[in-house]
Design an enzyme around this catalytic site. Structure first.
Site, PDB file in Angstrom:
ATOM      1  N   ASP A 271     -21.462  26.443   0.057  1.00  0.00           N
ATOM      2  CA  ASP A 271     -20.417  27.253  -0.565  1.00  0.00           C
ATOM      3  C   ASP A 271     -19.525  27.812   0.551  1.00  0.00           C
ATOM      4  O   ASP A 271     -19.872  27.755   1.739  1.00  0.00           O
ATOM      5  CB  ASP A 271     -20.995  28.367  -1.454  1.00  0.00           C
TER       6      ASP A 271
HETATM    7  C1  BGC Z   1     -17.249  29.964  -4.953  1.00  0.00           C
HETATM    8  C2  BGC Z   1     -17.503  28.561  -5.460  1.00  0.00           C
HETATM    9  C3  BGC Z   1     -16.260  27.718  -5.344  1.00  0.00           C
HETATM   10  C4  BGC Z   1     -15.792  27.746  -3.904  1.00  0.00           C
HETATM   11  C5  BGC Z   1     -14.592  26.856  -3.634  1.00  0.00           C
HETATM   12  C6  BGC Z   1     -16.559  29.979  -3.610  1.00  0.00           C
HETATM   13  O1  BGC Z   1     -16.134  31.266  -3.293  1.00  0.00           O
HETATM   14  O2  BGC Z   1     -18.477  30.657  -4.867  1.00  0.00           O
HETATM   15  O3  BGC Z   1     -17.964  28.599  -6.775  1.00  0.00           O
HETATM   16  O4  BGC Z   1     -16.518  26.420  -5.777  1.00  0.00           O
HETATM   17  O5  BGC Z   1     -15.476  29.079  -3.566  1.00  0.00           O
HETATM   18  O6  BGC Z   1     -13.453  27.351  -4.209  1.00  0.00           O
END
Ligand code: BGC
Length: 724
Positions: A271
């Site tokens: 993530d």
């Molecule tokens: C979130 C994810 C997301 C990623 C990319 C993160 O802050 O937790 O769910 O896919 O950002 O945008």
């Protein structure tokens, strides 16, 4: 290539290995780096001061979040394909969670439709719009089981139940990917956030998590297992720790469980910056240590952070053994790029006229159907549906707003959303309106105006709730009620002594207890997306019959949180709250244990009766049981019942939840007609991780139950199963 112009697995394997044999270490590591580009060309948190085009030209960037602009996508893809040494195409990943441009209801609401076919159909529409506007992989579905409505991300989740979540996981993955995610109409699917992110302590975003392995396996891993079985191409690791180790570097989970046990062959992605958050967890000394630990855990792509880019080349010289791990990760990434058709058609998802694929009539039709099937009727004393001749006074901060997309709305726009007012005014020519209050502040003038308007009506329709950005990522809340300002408005309007119906907008279950005494009917609308007003108008007028159920328990009070239906037993259960000896039991001394509304709960305009319940073992011979019964729609209105089958295990080696959902079906029954319902329960449906940690039925007794919801069983039958 095979006859249908598709590469076989063997061809992909050979091509990927050939490519890897030509790659420098920097090019390999480039495939393991993903940055984000949110706006202009050459903008975004790219690799330090290097600009994006240089990085791409040098083969040091493999994929990105965004771009949201097709012209930019085309420019960048051209650099990758035509100017980099090996011409490896970029992969564009986006968070297309519950709608691309056509906004669908938020995911928690869609789960509550209990209609996996419709969710799959929705996922297909979403994938179509996403793939035609440049996306190759969507960072969805989000499969975190949730039990704490304070956590803002419950809105994205499939709810609290592992079985419902698994059924929905299958729909999402199959809908997004189709039978071939390279066909230009579908996208790759990334199941996230692996795993247990939803169990953040106290519902506080990014907080620590601690749980037993049994809980992890029984509850939190289940939907991911299903997503893997359904063929999800990617898995994103969660921000949290499990058993003390951040998931992004957790070898037990990423390697042993996800890859070896579940058989996941695809790509893992961290993530956003979660790799380098090992530094804050204090489980890595520096970024070099971060890179080593994450790679060792089989984390393939590092999102945003740059420990891999900076340190893997150096590490591979110091420890030649890790070159194999790098090659394996690169192999998975390149294989995915082949599977997505990127090598053969790198520009196929990039359409200059992409907007013509948005908001098509059939997309809006599916979105409206999904919205209708996501609205939960929680109360109704007969005031709903409302005849079209009635004068409705629509009051409240949600009456005319179009801020109805919900968090993680993709490319959906508020201005495309049909407000409650716009939807209702098509059916109710005499519709009256006043806001009455803002979301949070009491305004006497607004209340007075609302009182005047409401006094002219037959029915008051309240549109209340919390703003769309009060849930979602980084939006945990300690108070999850309806604001004082809105309750004050309701109390005032109640003085008019008119029937009141409330429609609530929110991304999470709110504590509705203070509102209940004032309303005659209550509809939970979550955030329904583009078709909000139209869907609500059809439900309120009775053209459509409410059919959704709660995918998450609604607490009576904040003090009960976390609260969920499939809780474990206690040695001191509360059987009778009034019994004088019951002081030393598991209870609160100030409130009841029960939630306000349990999981699986929801009302219909129709009334259903059940009978002829039967459990037989012979039909499936030695494979399980057939459970059957009949349901009759006793009303004058066609409607849907969500039939729910639960089991309860007795005398197992470990304590198990009081009820476990094992099957459900949504059945449409015409007025005054009867439907026969049957479920096949396989012996696998009874399995659980016993003691020791083995997935078994054990020799145990079980109740098979048919429930109206998780707290009201109407049929129960005890059976015996021998260990399998
Ligand atoms: C979130 C994810 C997301 C990623 C990319 C993160 O802050 O937790 O769910 O896919 O950002 O945008």
């Amino acid at each position: 290539m095979s006859q249908d112009n598709k590469r076989t697995k063997k061809e992909i394997h050979d091509q990927v290995n050939l490519l890897i044999s030509k790659m420098t270490i920097e090019e390999k590591v480039g495939q393991l780096y993903q940055t984000a580009i949110m706006g202009e060309f050459d903008y975004g948190p790219a690799f330090e001061k290097n600009n994006l085009s240089v990085l791409i030209k040098e083969g040091r960037l493999g994929s990105m979040v965004g771009p949201y602009d097709n012209k930019v996508s085309e420019k960048l893809q051209k650099i990758a394909v035509e100017q980099s040494r090996l011409g490896i195409p970029l992969m564009f990943c986006n968070d297309i969670i519950h709608g691309c441009r056509t906004g669908f209801p938020v995911n928690l609401a869609m789960s509550g439709s209990f209609n996996p076919e419709l969710v799959k159909e929705s996922a297909e529409v979403i994938a179509f719009e996403a793939s035609h506007s440049g996306t190759h992989v969507t960072f969805a579905p989000m499969l975190d089981i949730v039990r704490d409505p304070r956590w803002g991300r419950v809105v994205e989740s499939p709810g609290e139940d592992p079985y419902l979540a698994s059924v929905m996981a299958k729909s999402w993955v199959e809908g997004f990917q189709g039978s071939d995610c390279s066909d230009g109409n579908h996208v790759g699917s990334c199941a996230k956030h692996f795993v247990a992110y939803g169990a953040a302590e106290a519902g506080r975003e990014y907080n620590t998590v601690d749980m037993s392995e049994r809980m992890l396996r029984q509850i939190y891993l289940k939907p991911f297992h299903q997503a893997v079985q359904s063929g999800a191409k990617m898995v994103m690791s969660a921000f949290n720790v499990y058993d003390g180790i951040p998931i992004t570097s957790n070898k037990f989970l990423l390697k042993n469980v996800l890859r070896d046990e579940m058989g996941f062959k695809g790509v893992t992605v961290s993530d956003y910056t979660s790799t380098e958050e090992l530094l804050n967890h204090k489980t890595a000394r520096d970024k070099k240590d971060v890179a080593f630990k994450c790679l060792d855990a089989t984390m393939d792509i590092e999102l945003i952070a740059t420990s891999y880019s900076k340190y893997l080349p150096e590490l591979s010289k110091e420890y030649p053994s890790i070159q194999k791990s790098i090659d394996e990760a690169v192999y998975r990434v390149l294989t995915l790029k082949y599977e997505l058709g990127l090598f053969d058609r790198p520009y196929s998802n990039i359409h200059p006229d992409f907007e013509k694929y948005f908001l098509l009539p059939n997309h809006l039709e599916v979105a409206k159907k999904m919205a209708i099937e996501s609205i939960v009727m929680l109360e109704n004393n007969g005031v709903l549906p409302i005849e079209k001749t009635k004068n409705i006074a629509l009051i409240g901060p949600f009456s005319t707003t179009n801020r109805l997309v919900g968090p993680w709305g993709g490319k959906a726009r508020n201005e495309d959303c049909i407000s409650v007012y716009d939807g209702l005014s098509k059916l109710y020519p005499n519709l009256l309106n006043a806001e009455g209050s803002t979301l949070k502040t009491i305004d006497e003038n607004m209340i007075n105006e609302a009182m005047i308007v409401a006094s002219k009506s037959d029915v008051i329709l309240l549109a209340l709730g919390e703003d769309q950005y009060e849930s979602g990522e980084a939006n945990s809340k300690s108070f999850i009620g309806i604001s004082d300002a809105q309750i004050e408005l309701v109390k005032k309007l109640h003085e008019l002594n008119k029937p009141m119906v409330a429609v609530i907008f929110s991304g999470r279950p709110l504590i509705l207890t203070p509102l209940i005494p004032y309303v005659d009917a209550l509809l939970y609308a979550w955030f329904l997306g583009t078709e909000t007003g139209n869907a609500l108008a059809d439900i309120i007028s009775g053209k459509e019959n409410p059919s959704a159920r709660l995918a998450m328990t609604f607490p009576y009070s904040q003090g009960q949180i976390p609260i969920y239906y499939n809780h474990m037993r206690t040695g001191r259960p509360l059987d009778d709250i009034n019994h004088p000896k019951n002081h030393y039991t598991s209870r609160y001394i100030d409130i009841k244990n029960q939630p306000l509304y349990p999981f699986g709960y929801g009302l219909s305009y129709s009334q259903f009766t059940y009978d002829h319940f039967n459990v037989s073992q012979d039909i499936l011979e030695d494979q399980g049981f057939e459970v059957s019964f009949e349901i009759t729609n006793q009303s004058d209105q066609d409607g849907a019942e969500v039939v729910q089958l639960y089991i309860e295990a007795l005398y197992f080696s470990v304590t198990r939840p009081v009820n476990e959902l094992k099957k459900f079906k949504k059945i449409w029954i015409r007025a005054h007609e009867t439907e026969h319902v049957s479920f096949n329960l396989n012996f696998d449906d009874f399995r659980y991780y016993g003691y020791p940690m083995v997935n078994t039925t054990e020799s145990a007794e079980y109740y098979i139950k048919i429930g109206l919801h998780a707290e009201k069983m109407i049929f129960t039958k005890k059976i015996q199963i021998n260990e399998r």
